[in-house]
Scaffold this motif. Structure first.
Motif, mmCIF file in Angstrom:
data_model
loop_
_atom_site.group_PDB
_atom_site.id
_atom_site.type_symbol
_atom_site.label_atom_id
_atom_site.label_comp_id
_atom_site.label_asym_id
_atom_site.label_seq_id
_atom_site.Cartn_x
_atom_site.Cartn_y
_atom_site.Cartn_z
ATOM 1 N N GLY A 1 0.814 -1.210 0.000
ATOM 2 C CA GLY A 1 0.000 0.000 0.000
ATOM 3 C C GLY A 1 0.844 1.255 0.000
ATOM 4 N N HIS B 1 2.451 1.931 -3.285
ATOM 5 C CA HIS B 1 1.582 2.565 -4.265
ATOM 6 C C HIS B 1 1.276 4.011 -3.904
ATOM 7 C CE1 HIS B 1 0.738 -1.496 -5.827
ATOM 8 N NE2 HIS B 1 0.401 -0.858 -6.927
ATOM 9 N N SER B 2 0.958 4.255 -2.628
ATOM 10 C CA SER B 2 0.464 5.594 -2.304
ATOM 11 C C SER B 2 1.581 6.622 -2.172
ATOM 12 C CB SER B 2 -0.364 5.559 -1.029
ATOM 13 O OG SER B 2 0.448 5.146 0.043
ATOM 14 N N PRO C 1 1.110 -7.607 -1.862
ATOM 15 C CA PRO C 1 -0.138 -6.971 -1.431
ATOM 16 C C PRO C 1 -0.869 -7.730 -0.330
ATOM 17 C CG PRO C 1 -0.115 -7.289 -3.816
ATOM 18 C CD PRO C 1 1.125 -7.902 -3.283
ATOM 19 N N ASP D 1 2.648 0.603 7.266
ATOM 20 C CA ASP D 1 3.114 1.037 5.954
ATOM 21 C C ASP D 1 4.605 0.787 5.766
ATOM 22 O OD1 ASP D 1 1.028 3.838 6.540
ATOM 23 O OD2 ASP D 1 0.605 2.164 5.186
#
Lengths: 112, 907
Positions: free
Chosen positions: B241, B244-245, B273, B290
């Motif tokens: 995550g 990606h972010s 993922p 994260d």
């Protein structure tokens, strides 16, 4: 009536053989073995064909002639339907022959 | 070969022939064959042998060929017959659309709903997590006597476990996830992330492989750090995550230099993922991580906070994940952990006083324990729906079979034998089953998508939810089994088909058996629906009771958000942090419409915990461990912002946010009642732990009790200390406004940015939404159960309608007779309704018994309502009776409208 047509070669020949007389199995096989290519025709093959012809209703069992030496013998007789089927097949074959002659595959029969 | 042997051989070979043909031609063929063979023998022995062999082979081959021809002829006939049956089936289904729609609909609903719910349950509870041999993994919590709470373990204790445990082969430690800031260096400033510091063997213990790059190894941990280790860039591993972010899925992210909490770091890997460390949510350990960083100092060097009696709000506590050694069981690990804990208790006096121990639990079951009751209840509910739909389909098929009695009799008289009838029914059942299955798959796919969206986070799996085919198959087998069973029954049990070929006496007896059977099936459906309704009602009461609970604060009209001061070089001093928070508070107060602003260390219902012992006046430090309270840091304005009433005295004043002249605390009413039963607690002093020692503090205010832990449990006493005292780095702000709090969201971000642009603002949410999320699992279960109950009741209505209408049609003559001799229309209607109600009543009675058992079994889920609650039971009674009456209404009306003379003349 159209069911079962065209006849197999063997079936047609059996019908032809039975056209004018009743025959029992042994005699029929002997008769058929006289034809070209059928010298080693076997019992099983012939009786299988007879069974199918019987299913179609074109051949039936028969008592046989009264003077038969072996009363146990089973004779086979062609039926009216069988005759009609044989005729139809013969006519069909005649048409094929005509075409073959036209194309000079086969010589014309001698006239006279 | 002798004649006799030959004859025997040929006879055996004749077995290849189809029996019928063998009977007619076998003997003749045998005789002819033997004759031909003897002919050949006459020519020579070799010829005779050759002929025998050839004849034998020919007999066999022709026999096999005959059989093959027979089979293909039969198959051809069968297929044409089949095509005819299929056309007939389609036509007859089109002619009774009601039956078709009802049965296909019931099948689709039953199978589809089950497939969807089971897929959810499978994904959350059963799918193995992405670790190696997950059954060997355990999680270790600290434990206190007499409590089931999961308490995070202090880092030094984890080190002791790792060192001394034999039953645990590998021991890893993850510090509780905290909020952190990551600067990617692209000028966008600091982004908020969830950080977790883990020991370098963390990923290895789990057996998780990265998607990119690598995970940590020993060089990243304490043993790998050079003298200036703290300054050298740390390795970090990203979650999918975060990749990606924050890093926009940059494939070249490995090796990138970034700053984490102000310190240099290098990205070494990205996790796949589906990787996550799932733990029980109520442990207060954030698992939605994260970024992972390695712990670079030995665990033993962490502060245990001796003397600070059992403080869990530090960065030195976390979770122990371990793998069982080969040959070790959970039991041996637990026993050994207890021994190690006993050893710790002799070393650390605070532990001995508290009775701290270790609790070893299997990883996966512990992580899903919270979801299990609700999910299993849902599974049971949907299974009931499946049963009801199966019964419904059976009822419909039975009624149809009875209605088709005359048709089947006619076909029978025209010469259709039983096999053909069975084939016809088989085709019809297959058609029905096929349509039902197709509908079920469509429904299941849609339902799964709906579930994924609607399910609360506690009940959603880590990976995207997909339809599980085992589930569909299982439900399909059951449902379609009923279709075939009841669909084919008329062929094998003429008594069920009402064929009029049977003698009258048998036929009438059959008729009443069938009637009883149909009514029994409907009654069973009523019973199961009653159970569903009962659970619905209990859930409804539970959810409304939870809504009515006064949590000790006012959720409406307030907004909350969190901040985190993590960069160690920037926010080093507590005084500075306190000043920063004060400036934030001031900025927020200036926003339009704001009535109150306060800082709260931990929001209610967060599951996060800071529990410490405290001392009542006159108690010695060793007696403190008997009193445990939730400690909270607050600033001035916090109580007003939360909407927690101040009952006596005051909250903290603005001055106390920055300066500490005197040690003061505010307590809640529960603690006040203990402190000064019957009197006022104001001015009393209690002992609290502070920085490793016990200090005395004066009570300056008493506020109402707040339910910090869960809405449905009262919770502990609370002690509020001024923020300045602790200066926690991760806090929440609550802002109470006059208007709609949601409109304030962008404004609070800019307000905080004005004070310090490097402070991340996150989890901005209105308090009302926040509380709603806490009730979400139960509410979700309730919503689904309502759906199930409605489905079941629809099935009941349809089934009952069908049965009653059918009986009315059958009894037309009797009704006509009754009306002819004087029965009024009203009496006829009453009669029909009464017969329907009888079915409902019997079903309800059975449902009551069953429902009582089920409600008792689910005792733990109800709140504010007992499993035998009369209101709920009454409601169930009313609803079932109403549905029964509605279902019988139309047939009853039709019965009353019968013309007696016409009825008498009918068959």
């Amino acid at each position: 009536m159209t069911d079962g047509l065209p006849l197999t070669d063997l079936a047609f020949n059996i019908l032809v053989a039975l056209t004018d007389e009743e025959l029992h199995g042994y005699a029929l096989i002997k008769r058929l073995r006289e034809q070209e290519g059928r010298e080693l025709l076997r019992t099983g093959t012939v009786y299988a064909a007879l069974a199918r012809l019987g299913d179609q209703g074109w051949v039936v069992d028969s008592e046989g002639p009264a003077d038969d030496e072996d009363p146990r013998r089973r004779y086979y007789r062609i039926t009216a339907a069988g005759l009609a089927a044989a005729r139809a097949e013969a006519a069909r074959l005649a048409d094929v022959l005509l075409e073959a002659r036209r194309k000079r595959l086969l010589a014309e029969p001698a006239r006279g | 070969m002798a004649e006799r042997t030959l004859r025997a051989l040929l006879t055996v070979l004749l077995m290849a022939w189809p029996p019928r043909l063998r009977r007619t031609h076998g003997r003749a063929a045998l005789a002819t064959a033997l004759r031909l063979i003897s002919d050949a023998r006459a020519r020579g022995r070799a010829a005779g042998l050759a002929e025998s062999a050839a004849e034998a082979v020919a007999l066999l081959r022709s026999g096999l060929r005959l059989r093959r021809e027979d089979l293909s002829a039969a198959a051809r006939a069968w297929t044409t017959g089949l095509a005819g049956d299929a056309r007939f089936a389609l036509r007859s289904l089109r002619r009774s659309p009601g039956f078709g729609a009802a049965s296909v609909g019931a099948l689709a609903l039953g199978i589809g709903a089950n497939a969807a719910v089971f897929s959810l349950v499978e994904a959350v509870l059963m799918r193995p997590p992405p670790y190696e041999r997950p059954d060997e993994l355990v999680v270790v919590w600290s434990s206190l006597p007499g409590s089931e709470e999961r308490i995070p373990v202090a880092a030094p204790d984890a080190a002791v476990l790792a060192l001394e445990s034999r039953a645990l082969a590998e021991v890893a430690f993850t510090v509780r996830g905290v909020d952190g800031a990551v600067e990617v260096g692209d000028g966008d400033g600091a982004r908020h992330v969830r950080l977790a510091a883990v020991t370098d063997d963390f990923f290895r213990v789990l057996g998780a492989t990265p998607r990119l790059g690598r995970t940590f190894d020993a060089a990243d941990g304490p043993s790998g750090t050079a003298e200036d280790g703290a300054a050298a860039p740390s390795a970090v591993v990203l979650s999918d995550g975060a990749w990606h972010s924050v890093f926009t899925a940059d494939p070249g992210v490995v090796g990138r230099r970034i700053r984490v909490n102000g310190l240099p770091a290098t990205v070494v890997g990205v996790m796949p993922p589906d990787f996550t460390l799932a733990l029980a949510p109520d442990a207060g350990v954030v698992t939605d991580v994260d970024v992972w960083v390695p712990v670079r100092v030995p665990l033993t060097s962490f502060h245990r906070d001796d003397g600070r009696l059992l403080d869990q709000d530090s960065d030195n506590t976390g979770v122990v994940i371990a793998r069982l050694a080969s040959g070790a069981t959970l039991g041996t690990a637990r026993a050994e952990a207890e021994r190690i804990a006993a050893g710790l208790r002799t070393e650390v006096p605070a532990y001995a006083e508290a009775g701290l121990g270790f609790d070893v639990r299997p990883l996966r079951p512990d992580a899903t324990a919270h979801a299990r009751p609700v999910l299993l209840a849902l599974l049971a509910g949907v299974a009931l729906v499946l049963l009801v739909t199966c019964l419904n389909v059976a009822t419909l098929l039975m009624a149809r079979a009875a209605a088709r009695g005359p048709e089947l009799a006619i076909r029978g008289s025209l010469g259709a034998d039983r096999r053909r009838l069975a084939r016809q029914l088989l085709v019809e059942s297959t058609l029905l089953a096929g349509l039902g299955l197709a509908g079920a798959v469509l429904l299941a796919v849609a339902a799964v998508r709906g579930l994924a969206l609607a399910a609360p986070t506690e009940l959603t799996p880590a990976n995207p939810l997909t339809l599980d085919f085992r589930a569909t198959a299982g439900a399909a087998v059951l449902a379609l089994g009923s279709v075939f069973l009841f669909g084919l029954a008329p062929a094998f049990a003429p008594i069920l088909s009402g064929s009029s070929r049977l003698p009258r006496a048998v036929a009438t007896r059959g008729a009443s058996t069938r009637r009883l059977g149909r009514r029994g099936l409907v009654g069973a459906q009523v019973a199961l629906s009653a159970v569903l309704l009962l659970c619905c009602g209990l859930f409804l009461r539970t959810v409304t009771a939870l809504d009515d609970v006064h949590p000790g604060f006012r959720p409406d009209g307030a907004l909350s958000f969190r901040v985190s001061l993590r960069a160690p070089d920037r926010y080093r001093s507590p005084a500075y942090r306190a000043e920063l928070m004060d400036r934030i508070r001031a900025e927020l107060s200036d926003l339009p419409g704001v009535r109150a602003v306060g800082l709260v260390g931990v929001l209610p219902l967060e599951g996060d915990r800071w529990t410490q012992p405290y001392g009542l006046p006159g108690q010695s430090a060793s007696e403190w461990s008997a009193n445990r309270a939730d400690f909270r840091v607050v600033t001035s304005g916090a109580f007003e912002a939360l909407g927690t009433r101040v009952l006596e005295g005051r909250g903290f004043e603005a001055r106390e946010d920055l300066h500490e002249d005197e040690r003061v605390v505010v307590v809640d009413e529960k603690l006040a009642a203990r402190l000064a039963p019957g009197g006022s607690a104001l001015g009393a002093t209690i002992g609290i732990p502070l920085d490793g020692s016990a200090v005395q503090a004066r009570v300056v205010g008493v506020v109402e009790h707040v339910r910090y832990d869960r809405l449905d449990a009262d919770g502990r006493e609370a002690v509020y200390v001024p923020y300045r005292q602790e200066a926690s780095r991760d806090v929440a702000f609550v802002v109470r406004t006059m208007g709609d709090p949601a409109t304030l969201a962008p404004l609070v971000r800019s307000a905080v940015r004005r004070v310090d642009a490097g402070v991340p603002v996150f989890d901005v949410i209105t308090l009302r939404d926040y509380v709603r999320a806490a009730v979400a699992p139960r509410r979700f279960a309730f919503d689904l159960l309502v759906l199930f109950a409605v489905l079941a009741l629809v099935c009941v209505a349809v089934g009952l309608y069908g049965v009653v209408a059918f009986d009315v049609a059958r009894q037309t003559r009797d009704i006509g007779l009754r009306m002819a001799v004087g029965a009024t229309r009203a009496r006829v209607v009453r009669g029909v309704l009464a017969s329907g109600l009888r079915v409902g009543a019997v079903g309800l009675a059975a449902g009551v018994v069953l429902g009582g058992l089920v409600a008792r079994a689910l005792e733990g889920m109800w709140y504010g309502v007992g499993s035998a609650d009369p209101v709920v039971w009454g409601g169930v009674l009313v609803v079932v009776t109403a549905v029964t009456l509605i279902a019988c209404w139309l047939p009853a009306l039709r019965a009353s409208r019968l013309d007696p003379t016409a009825a008498l003349r009918s068959e």
